[in-house]
Design a protein around this motif. Structure first.
Motif, short mmCIF file in Angstrom:
data_model
loop_
_atom_site.label_atom_id
_atom_site.label_comp_id
_atom_site.label_asym_id
_atom_site.label_seq_id
_atom_site.Cartn_x
_atom_site.Cartn_y
_atom_site.Cartn_z
N ILE B 45 37.50 55.60 41.74
CA ILE B 45 38.59 54.64 41.48
C ILE B 45 38.82 53.73 42.70
O ILE B 45 38.56 52.53 42.61
CB ILE B 45 39.91 55.33 41.04
CG1 ILE B 45 39.62 56.25 39.83
CG2 ILE B 45 40.98 54.31 40.69
CD1 ILE B 45 40.83 57.03 39.32
N PHE B 46 39.30 54.28 43.83
CA PHE B 46 39.52 53.46 45.02
C PHE B 46 38.23 52.74 45.42
O PHE B 46 38.24 51.56 45.77
CB PHE B 46 39.96 54.32 46.22
CG PHE B 46 41.36 54.86 46.13
CD1 PHE B 46 42.02 54.98 44.92
CD2 PHE B 46 42.02 55.27 47.28
CE1 PHE B 46 43.32 55.50 44.85
CE2 PHE B 46 43.31 55.79 47.22
CZ PHE B 46 43.95 55.91 46.00
N GLY B 47 37.12 53.45 45.40
CA GLY B 47 35.83 52.87 45.77
C GLY B 47 35.24 51.99 44.68
O GLY B 47 34.39 51.13 44.96
N ASP B 48 35.70 52.17 43.45
CA ASP B 48 35.19 51.32 42.36
C ASP B 48 35.72 49.89 42.48
O ASP B 48 35.05 48.93 42.09
CB ASP B 48 35.62 51.88 40.99
CG ASP B 48 34.96 53.23 40.69
OD1 ASP B 48 33.88 53.51 41.26
OD2 ASP B 48 35.52 54.00 39.88
N MET B 53 34.64 44.13 42.54
CA MET B 53 34.86 42.81 43.16
C MET B 53 33.55 42.19 43.61
O MET B 53 33.25 41.03 43.29
CB MET B 53 35.81 42.99 44.35
CG MET B 53 36.31 41.70 44.98
SD MET B 53 35.13 40.89 46.07
CE MET B 53 35.58 41.64 47.63
N ALA B 54 32.74 42.96 44.34
CA ALA B 54 31.49 42.42 44.89
C ALA B 54 30.51 42.02 43.78
O ALA B 54 29.84 40.99 43.88
CB ALA B 54 30.85 43.46 45.81
N ARG B 55 30.48 42.81 42.71
CA ARG B 55 29.58 42.49 41.61
C ARG B 55 29.99 41.19 40.92
O ARG B 55 29.17 40.31 40.66
CB ARG B 55 29.57 43.64 40.59
CG ARG B 55 28.55 43.46 39.46
CD ARG B 55 28.86 44.30 38.24
NE ARG B 55 30.21 44.09 37.72
CZ ARG B 55 30.62 42.99 37.10
NH1 ARG B 55 29.81 41.96 36.90
NH2 ARG B 55 31.89 42.88 36.68
N MET B 56 31.30 41.02 40.67
CA MET B 56 31.78 39.79 40.04
C MET B 56 31.47 38.58 40.93
O MET B 56 31.01 37.54 40.44
CB MET B 56 33.28 39.87 39.77
CG MET B 56 33.64 40.81 38.65
SD MET B 56 35.39 40.66 38.12
CE MET B 56 36.24 41.62 39.37
N TYR B 272 43.82 44.25 39.49
CA TYR B 272 44.39 44.55 38.17
C TYR B 272 43.52 45.56 37.42
O TYR B 272 44.02 46.46 36.75
CB TYR B 272 44.46 43.26 37.33
CG TYR B 272 45.61 42.33 37.57
CD1 TYR B 272 46.94 42.75 37.51
CD2 TYR B 272 45.38 40.96 37.79
CE1 TYR B 272 47.99 41.85 37.67
CE2 TYR B 272 46.43 40.06 37.96
CZ TYR B 272 47.74 40.51 37.90
OH TYR B 272 48.77 39.61 38.04
N ASP B 273 42.21 45.38 37.50
CA ASP B 273 41.31 46.30 36.80
C ASP B 273 41.49 47.74 37.29
O ASP B 273 41.39 48.69 36.51
CB ASP B 273 39.84 45.88 37.01
CG ASP B 273 39.37 44.82 36.03
OD1 ASP B 273 40.09 44.53 35.05
OD2 ASP B 273 38.27 44.27 36.24
#
Lengths: 361, 361
Positions: B45-48, B53-56, B272-273
């Protein structure tokens, strides 16, 4: 001198292409997309969401994605958005899924449901549960994609001329309340009707209707209903109203991958942003209402009335499930998700709110 | 033959530039940014959130923005993220603002506060109230920008070996509880301490501590605390824990406008995600806990205890306000915002939840 310039330019362009593996010159196309919204021009909050989306998409794409928005004043078909996006007359739409239930009954379930999930629960269902997959199943056959388009938060139960003390008070009650909630009230003897927003005030003032629901303090205050109906009821029927972005699949397919992701992200963020904006505006407008119109009486429906509404709601859901296997799948998915998520809602935010509220200032 | 090729390429490049008004060849640079996160590798979760963000950002920029993330296993300084982003050793960080209160006291207020706002209220304060402006005021002097980085939702009050029936039960209680909430408990005679996550289980099992708070069901279950502490209390101290993206201002300034907007939007949506993901995981893990460990006793602190906690909290806030004008400005802004928003929370989601919960299934 001239040849030197050319050489430099070519070298730089070559670096561009090899360094980022673009399909050759994909960056040179500007995609001009047209969007139709259900709302009239300058409609607050609802109309801000697609404009926020279009601005983000244009800035992130450095102008390669340009989205123009036509309001209902221009296209003259507020409830024709589904058809206009389906036909390709518009690439995109901003509206609400439950408006299409007359055309495609299973679109009903992707806005909000009476006695259903609150906003963070419903976002969980859309994005972490089966919501997006089920919405795709319903919209795909029409060449459309549908995405969440902005949440109003929990809506108020509406403005009433008379207090509702028992089920008898619903008998014959003429109320503007569209959608599934209207069907629920009809089962209990009320006379639900739909009236366009511009005529609502006059209808309530002249007693053409006895009651109406609109949205909540974020949008109701400017309509003036508090001047002609003293009772404002808390909600049961639209706990998480989610608007909708519609996308024509042919438009979607012709976009390059980066612009498709820009569009997806812009829509998703604009939806969340509208939830935050609605929450904010609701608080601010409620405070204005309380200070300027202290005579408004805020009520919750009696338990007997709510219980009957819930029973009628369950019966209607059972009928829809029996009639259509996809409806059954959606209804069961929502019920299962809500059951799990609600336990958490009650032990977290609700327990917290009750704890702190019990303390003196 | 060679000169013909060159001419074609130059012509195409010229069209690109004029059609979209790019600064010449802005598109040719790939920006490789480095991010340090406070979390260890594979932290759920925290690391997701930073990976989402980086992928988007990479997909929307078509590879022009590449962000690599180092976990604490690599950089060895989980609580050094502020300094490493400030110095430029890293361009970006993912952490939590209240970890820096020892360095910059006013960073405390941008994560969550005891008896403070719940998540949608706090997002309203950040984005529609003065939250972002005040956070900029606190971080700007350090050459940093701070953005919301993901919300856990309302956190649980923690795992206790013994039931808390009165204020006397807090006296001498050794509890792992960091931050402002620890200061509140210290005022009431408890012995707050901070212990790294890897040592928490053993500390509780061996009675080095009597109680601890971690997050909530989304992350507590895998820690196994339910096996060694029977009481699980509802929350009062972290009603809306918001993580943080940190950005070095020099990095921010050197990005072209489109990539800056891509970064801003990716961070905001990832935050938000994470809230939606946390909500989902909390529900799912709560259900697992309830079915597999039915002996866990869920409790709410007695009113007497909560009232004393709130009083101690108010006294501490008054001390901070008196000592620092910026702290005063932030504390007053939050209090005023919460007052307005909470009325709406109570009349909307809370009234709804109480209405529907009072009905039979």
């Amino acid at each position: 001198m001239k040849s030197l310039k050319i050489t430099t330019l070519v070298a730089a362009a070559a670096v561009t292409i090899s360094a980022i593996s673009l399909p050759a010159f994909a960056a040179d196309r500007v995609y001009k997309l047209k969007m139709a919204e259900t709302w009239s021009a300058n409609f607050p909050i609802f109309g801000d969401a697609p404009r926020n989306m279009a601005r983000m998409a244009e800035e992130m794409s450095n102008g390669r994605l340009k989205i123009t928005i036509d309001s209902s004043n221009k296209h003259k078909a507020p409830f024709g958005v589904f058809d206009m996006v389906r036909s390709g007359q518009y690439d995109l739409g901003h509206s609400a899924s439950y408006y299409w239930k007359g055309k495609v009954p299973n679109t009903l379930y992707f806005t909000t449901m009476p006695f259903g999930m609150i906003t963070p629960e419903q976002y969980g269902w859309f994005y972490e549960g089966d919501g997006m997959k089920l919405m795709e199943k319903v919209y795909q056959p029409f060449g459309l994609l549908s995405f969440p388009g902005g949440n109003t938060g929990n809506q108020m139960g509406g403005w009433f001329q008379k207090e509702i003390n028992s089920l008898d008070d619903l008998k014959g009650l003429k109320m503007r309340i569209p959608g599934f909630a209207g069907e629920v009230l009809a089962k209990l003897g009320a006379k639900p009707t739909n009236i366009a927003s511009g005529e609502l005030y006059t209808a309530l003032e002249r007693r053409t209707i006895d009651a109406l629901e609109w949205v909540g303090p974020s949008l109701d205050l400017r309509m003036g209903f508090h001047k002609i109906a003293p009772y404002y009821y808390t909600g049961w029927h639209e706990p998480a109203t989610e608007l909708q972005f519609l996308v024509n699949q042919r438009t979607w397919k012709k976009l390059p991958d980066d612009l498709r992701e820009i569009l997806r992200v812009s829509m998703k963020l604009a939806a969340y942003d509208m939830y935050t904006q609605s929450y904010h505006e609701s608080g601010v407008n409620w405070a204005t209402m309380a200070s300027e119109y202290p005579n408004i009486q805020v009520k919750t429906f009696p338990k007997e009335v709510l219980a009957a509404m819930k029973k009628a709601n369950q019966e209607l859901l059972a009928e829809k499930s029996a009639a259509d296997p996809v409806a059954k799948e959606i209804i069961e998915s929502q019920a299962a998700y809500m059951k799990t998520a609600r336990v958490w809602t009650n032990i977290s935010d609700r327990a917290y709110l009750e704890s702190v509220d019990s303390l003196a200032e």
